[in-house]
Design a protein around this motif. Structure first.
Motif, PDB file in Angstrom:
ATOM      1  N   ASP A   1       6.069  10.041   7.519  1.00 28.21           N
ATOM      2  CA  ASP A   1       6.177  11.152   6.561  1.00 28.21           C
ATOM      3  C   ASP A   1       7.570  11.278   5.950  1.00 28.21           C
ATOM      4  OD1 ASP A   1       3.565  11.773   6.992  1.00 28.21           O
ATOM      5  OD2 ASP A   1       3.975  13.223   8.602  1.00 28.21           O
ATOM      6  N   GLU A   2       8.537  10.522   6.462  1.00 31.21           N
ATOM      7  CA  GLU A   2       9.908  10.619   5.929  1.00 31.21           C
ATOM      8  C   GLU A   2       9.961  10.122   4.479  1.00 31.21           C
ATOM      9  OE1 GLU A   2      12.901   8.672   8.281  1.00 31.21           O
ATOM     10  OE2 GLU A   2      12.178   9.595  10.141  1.00 31.21           O
ATOM     11  N   GLU A   3      10.831  10.773   3.716  1.00 33.73           N
ATOM     12  CA  GLU A   3      11.013  10.398   2.305  1.00 33.73           C
ATOM     13  C   GLU A   3      11.710   9.031   2.211  1.00 33.73           C
ATOM     14  OE1 GLU A   3      10.332  10.955  -1.580  1.00 33.73           O
ATOM     15  OE2 GLU A   3       9.900  12.537  -0.131  1.00 33.73           O
ATOM     16  N   GLY A   4      11.183   8.143   1.420  1.00 35.19           N
ATOM     17  CA  GLY A   4      11.847   6.868   1.119  1.00 35.19           C
ATOM     18  C   GLY A   4      11.772   5.816   2.213  1.00 35.19           C
ATOM     19  N   VAL A   5      11.038   6.090   3.314  1.00 37.04           N
ATOM     20  CA  VAL A   5      10.938   5.101   4.389  1.00 37.04           C
ATOM     21  C   VAL A   5       9.932   4.004   3.988  1.00 37.04           C
ATOM     22  CG1 VAL A   5       9.049   6.076   5.772  1.00 37.04           C
ATOM     23  CG2 VAL A   5      10.910   4.903   6.921  1.00 37.04           C
ATOM     24  N   ASP A   6      10.218   2.752   4.325  1.00 35.11           N
ATOM     25  CA  ASP A   6       9.243   1.679   4.054  1.00 35.11           C
ATOM     26  C   ASP A   6       8.931   0.910   5.346  1.00 35.11           C
ATOM     27  OD1 ASP A   6      11.401   0.079   4.550  1.00 35.11           O
ATOM     28  OD2 ASP A   6      11.614  -0.692   2.504  1.00 35.11           O
ATOM     29  N   GLN A   7       8.040  -0.080   5.228  1.00 40.72           N
ATOM     30  CA  GLN A   7       7.586  -0.832   6.415  1.00 40.72           C
ATOM     31  C   GLN A   7       8.748  -1.518   7.120  1.00 40.72           C
ATOM     32  OE1 GLN A   7       6.076  -1.120   3.384  1.00 40.72           O
ATOM     33  NE2 GLN A   7       3.831  -1.374   3.606  1.00 40.72           N
ATOM     34  N   ASP A   8       9.692  -2.065   6.373  1.00 39.26           N
ATOM     35  CA  ASP A   8      10.807  -2.795   6.998  1.00 39.26           C
ATOM     36  C   ASP A   8      11.651  -1.876   7.871  1.00 39.26           C
ATOM     37  OD1 ASP A   8      10.027  -5.142   5.927  1.00 39.26           O
ATOM     38  OD2 ASP A   8      11.419  -5.118   4.229  1.00 39.26           O
ATOM     39  N   VAL A   9      11.886  -0.652   7.391  1.00 36.71           N
ATOM     40  CA  VAL A   9      12.692   0.319   8.164  1.00 36.71           C
ATOM     41  C   VAL A   9      11.978   0.643   9.470  1.00 36.71           C
ATOM     42  CG1 VAL A   9      13.577   2.684   8.209  1.00 36.71           C
ATOM     43  CG2 VAL A   9      13.805   1.293   6.128  1.00 36.71           C
ATOM     44  N   ILE A  10      10.665   0.914   9.364  1.00 37.49           N
ATOM     45  CA  ILE A  10       9.885   1.254  10.576  1.00 37.49           C
ATOM     46  C   ILE A  10       9.877   0.066  11.539  1.00 37.49           C
ATOM     47  CG2 ILE A  10       7.550   1.776  11.420  1.00 37.49           C
ATOM     48  CD1 ILE A  10       7.213   3.549   8.907  1.00 37.49           C
TER      49      ILE A  10
ATOM     50  N   THR B   1       0.871  -1.193   0.000  1.00 35.47           N
ATOM     51  CA  THR B   1       0.000   0.000   0.000  1.00 35.47           C
ATOM     52  C   THR B   1       0.897   1.228   0.000  1.00 35.47           C
ATOM     53  OG1 THR B   1      -0.093   0.000   2.417  1.00 35.47           O
ATOM     54  CG2 THR B   1      -1.902  -1.108   1.264  1.00 35.47           C
ATOM     55  N   TYR B   2       0.311   2.390  -0.363  1.00 33.43           N
ATOM     56  CA  TYR B   2       1.068   3.643  -0.383  1.00 33.43           C
ATOM     57  C   TYR B   2       1.091   4.259   1.008  1.00 33.43           C
ATOM     58  CZ  TYR B   2       0.716   3.168  -5.414  1.00 33.43           C
ATOM     59  OH  TYR B   2       0.809   2.689  -6.694  1.00 33.43           O
ATOM     60  N   ALA B   3       2.120   5.135   1.234  1.00 31.82           N
ATOM     61  CA  ALA B   3       2.301   5.753   2.560  1.00 31.82           C
ATOM     62  C   ALA B   3       1.081   6.563   2.987  1.00 31.82           C
ATOM     63  CB  ALA B   3       3.556   6.638   2.554  1.00 31.82           C
TER      64      ALA B   3
END
Length: 902
Positions: A720-729, A691-693
């Motif tokens: 809201d960070e640029e380029g962040v995805d689910q794995d990073v979070i 899904t999109y951010a």
């Protein structure tokens, strides 16, 4: 002309004959060693045990050790008890060791026979369990046979209800442990509720020999063992509904005695609904068919069952204000056993005694699944061949008939069938009178307490002295049975299954010796025994001349085995004897299963009042009726087992997990994996994959993390960070969670933290398992209705049961992670508050008044604090155990003070 099957049997023998024949060479080997073992000293017998045990534990097979072990055990028993095992007992012992059921007639010495395979298998050092049907037999056999095991250098233990934990653990660690099936099953369940390996009683399931195996593995297997705890009290509702039931008439319910079920008819439903509404038990505008009325419907159904299916002095007795169930197979009271699902409370309301609170299931297991835990299982009984198919299918046990030591000389007469119960009892009294006049001892079997007392009254009127053995006289059981073979004795007994005391013609010598010693403790035991044995021989000769023991049964039981057990009390060890069954068309079995045809036949024969019909055809038709009932009961047990197998796989997984947790020193990796899995599940829930951010719920995730992992993280900013995805979070959340737990580790200290993790895991598993059992019970109670929709209830139960189990495991991870994330050391203020609460509690227990304003302050007990102790620095606390005194000097255990879980 002989049939093919008969001819084959004549040439090759039956399968049973071939099994018996295969043991003869082994028996010959044992007998060949007898002279060698007779020459050993007592110490050398013990030394031989040590040598055999070492060989077994070095890998030599028990089969290879069998001849020496049996020879050693037979010699030890000869010295310790004066009993030398017969060849047939050696055969029976071999069959038990091979994992079979040895069917031996009553009086052939099963108790002594069991010592042979028990000793052989105990050499492996893993413990052997000998299972009996009641606590009296467990204690008696353990006491009696411990002399044999002691002479061999082995230890013996006995397990019984309400036994202190230390004593119970020691009993299970003995080489041979005697226990009842109930206590073994309950200990298994209790062990899997313990919080440490050291507290567990049982040490594994290696080999069990089950005495009265048919009674334990067949008769009692219809009811699962359940450990339960109290739930909410609804005694007022039971009492209120019980008052309505006597108003019902026969048109209001349908009773099916074949299936032991009772249901309301349409008229009954309307009638009971009117009574319930009138009594104010349903709110205005609500009827029995509304979903909200399920509790009341359940109660009115159980009240109907209590009144119409359960009868006082047959299914239960009331003693000391308590409803005690009676075991239908042994006629004994089952102290502490209760019917589930509110049925016991409904009976208590019916009898007007105090209603105990309902219970919720904490743990349960069926006997089938408990006994299948054993690596090897064996059994012994006088009657197993009628259930051979069930033993093979459920337990993988073969049944072998062991030949008798001496030929059976008992005369089994054909059944005598009367038209009415009154005529039957008149015939019974007449038959007892005739036998009693000749001095022939009689054992009269009845199926209920009520009938035993009715017959007792008839015998009193006829002036015939007698003893009665039923659940009311169970304390005098051994004495009454021991006297049953005396000249002229008449004994009325409810179901003789598993009595464990042989009826010896002329009376029991051991009992007579004990009685004489109780009267004159100063007497010389040897002289006393010699005199009693001489008197006994004289009386035994009189009894044999009178025809031996006469067993008279007043009814046929549902199971042929119970009838055969009663018959088998007569004719032991080649003694003469006689057996006869007196029946009437009004007996339960005859009435329920096809008495109409027989009644019409008897009417055509024009039978006179008091006349009985005696014919082999009657026996055959009755055996067919009994076989039908046995088949139906087998189907019930098979169905129970199929459903329990679903739960059993889950039970094994949970109990295995608990054991691993208890054995582990460090669970940090397990709880970390759980925590990371919870974090991953939450990220998937609030930030769905693919899904999109702008579709993510950062605020929802932040709130869920606060709730589940006690983490306050700026998730909304991360989203809201640029380029962040689910794995990073997810990785950031896992790191933050690991940091939080590292801080807790520093605050509590490694040992305390490991203890906390272990206790939280075990407590949460137990809570979740209890909730899961309740859900499975509810599912089991309704899944049968899926059959109406052409769906297989068992398949549905398996599928939904697995889904419930997966859901429980997810919930377990969440709860453990939440509790561990939220624990913290107590502040000084909280500690002071706790200390004051503790003192108030102690004062209240001592019967003193709690201090009020104006009272002098009470000083807390203040032993010396540990040197250098700092309230706010866990590093200064040392590493106290959970039950050690707290290092702060409060006098409390560490787990109740600074080590407390919050």
């Amino acid at each position: 002309m002989l049939g093919l099957g008969t001819l084959t049997r004549k040439v090759f023998g039956t399968p049973n004959d071939r099994k018996v024949k295969s043991t003869r060479p082994i028996v010959a080997k044992i007998n060949a060693l007898e002279a060698e073992f007779r020459a050993l000293t007592d110490q050398q017998i013990k030394d031989r045990t040590q040598a055999l045990s070492e060989r077994a534990q070095l890998g030599e097979s028990l089969d290879a050790l069998l001849p020496e072990a049996f020879a050693n055990c037979r010699e030890a028993a000869r010295r310790a008890l004066g009993l030398r095992a017969f060849d047939v007992q050696l055969m029976g012992g071999i069959f038990l060791h091979q994992g079979n059921i040895a069917e031996m007639k009553t009086g052939e010495g099963k108790t002594l026979m069991a010592t042979l395979p028990a000793y052989l298998n105990a050499l492996a050092g893993k413990g052997v369990h000998i299972v009996t049907v009641n606590d009296y037999l467990a204690k008696r056999d353990a006491d009696w046979m411990s002399k044999v095991y002691g002479a061999l250098g082995l230890t013996t233990g006995v397990v019984y209800p309400y036994q202190p934990d230390d004593e119970k653990r020691a009993a299970y660690r003995a080489d041979i442990t005697y226990a009842t099936n109930n206590e073994l099953g309950f200990d298994y369940l209790r062990d899997n509720m313990k919080s440490s390996k050291e507290e567990m009683a049982q040490r594994g399931h290696f080999f069990a020999i089950v005495d009265e195996v048919d009674s334990i593995l067949i008769d009692e297997a219809r009811t699962p063992l359940i450990i339960s705890g109290p739930s909410e009290d609804r005694s007022d509702l039971y009492t209120a509904i019980d008052k309505l039931i006597p108003g019902l008439t026969e048109e209001h319910f349908k009773l099916d005695e074949k299936t032991r079920s009772v249901t309301y008819t349409d008229e009954g439903n309307e009638f009971i609904e009117g009574l319930v509404i009138e009594a104010g038990l349903l709110p205005e505008g609500q009827n029995l068919y509304d979903p909200e009325s399920t509790t009341v419907v359940h109660h009115v159904t159980q009240a109907l069952r209590a009144h119409k299916l359960f009868h006082k002095d047959q299914h239960y007795i009331v003693r000391d204000g308590e409803v005690m169930l009676i075991d239908e197979f042994t006629g004994r009271m089952m102290r502490g056993r209760r019917l589930s699902d509110g049925l016991h409370q409904a009976i208590e309301a019916k009898e007007g005694v105090a209603i105990q609170p309902e219970n919720m299931t904490l743990a349960s297991v069926t006997f089938q699944n408990y006994f299948r835990l054993y690596a090897k299982l064996a059994g012994m009984t006088g009657t197993a061949s009628t259930e051979a198919d069930e033993f093979r299918e459920i337990y993988g046990l073969g049944v072998v008939e062991v030949p008798t030591n001496k030929p059976v000389a008992r005369k089994d007469e054909h059944d005598q069938v009367y038209r009415t119960a009154r005529e039957k009892f008149e015939g019974i009294v007449q038959s007892i009178k005739e036998a009693h006049e000749t001095g022939q001892p009689m054992l009269v079997g009845t199926t209920s307490i009520e009938k035993s007392e009715y017959l007792s009254d008839l015998l009193k009127q006829a002036g015939i002295p007698h003893n009665v053995l039923n659940a009311r006289q169970h304390e005098q059981e051994a004495q009454i049975v021991a006297d049953a073979g005396k000249f002229g004795a008449v004994t009325i007994a409810t179901n003789m299954a598993g009595r464990g005391t042989d009826i010896q013609l002329g009376g029991n010598v051991e009992m007579k010796v004990l009685e004489a010693l109780a009267v004159d403790p100063e007497a010389n035991p040897d002289d006393l025994r010699a005199r009693i044995e001489a008197e006994h021989a004289e009386e035994k000769a009189k009894v044999i001349a009178a025809g031996g023991l006469f067993v008279l049964a007043t009814e046929r039981h549902e199971s042929r085995r119970i009838d055969n057990q009663l018959r088998g009390r007569s004719g032991r060890q080649g003694d003469p004897g006689r057996s006869s069954f007196f029946l009437s068309l009004e007996d339960d079995l005859m009435r329920i299963f096809g008495s109409e045809r027989l009644d019409s036949v008897l009417s055509k024969l024009g039978m006179k009042e008091g006349e009985a019909i005696v014919h082999p055809w009657v026996n055959k038709s009755l055996e067919k009726a009994q076989a039908k009932v046995e088949g139906r009961n087998f189907d019930i047990r098979k169905q129970l087992l199929k459903f329990d197998d679903v739960m059993n796989d889950q039970r094994k997984a949970i109990f295995g997990q608990r054991l691993e947790i208890m054995e582990s020193e460090d669970l940090s990796e397990i709880v970390q994996d759980m925590r990371h899995q919870v974090a991953e599940d939450l990220v998937d829930q609030y930030l769905p994959p693919k899904t999109y951010a702008d579709q993510w719920d950062g605020a929802g995730l932040a709130e869920a993390l606060r709730e589940s992992l006690a983490l306050d993280l700026p998730v909304a900013e991360w989203v809201d960070e640029e380029g962040v995805d689910q794995d990073v979070i997810r990785e950031r959340i896992e790191e933050a969670s690991d940091r939080l737990m590292a801080e807790k580790l520093a605050a509590f200290g490694p040992e305390t933290m490991r203890n906390i993790e272990k206790q939280v895991l075990l407590q949460t598993i137990d809570t979740k398992w209890r909730e899961h059992l309740l859900r499975l019970e509810h599912l089991r109670s309704v899944v049968g209705f899926r059959g109406y929709a052409q769906r297989d209830p068992l398949a549905e139960y398996k599928t939904e049961g697995f889904q419930l189990f997966e859901s429980m495991l997810n919930s377990l991870r969440q709860d453990v992670s939440k509790r561990l994330s939220q624990i913290r050391p107590l502040s000084e203020e909280e500690q002071r508050t706790m200390m004051q609460q503790y003192l108030d509690q102690q004062r209240a227990l001592a019967g003193q008044a709690t201090p009020v304003a104006g009272d002098a302050p009470v000083d807390a007990p203040n032993p010396e604090a540990v040197a250098g102790f700092d309230e706010n620095d866990p590093a200064t606390w040392g590493n106290p155990g959970r039950n050690d005194p707290c290092p702060c000097g409060s006098g409390q255990k560490f787990k109740h003070c600074h080590g407390r879980l919050t």
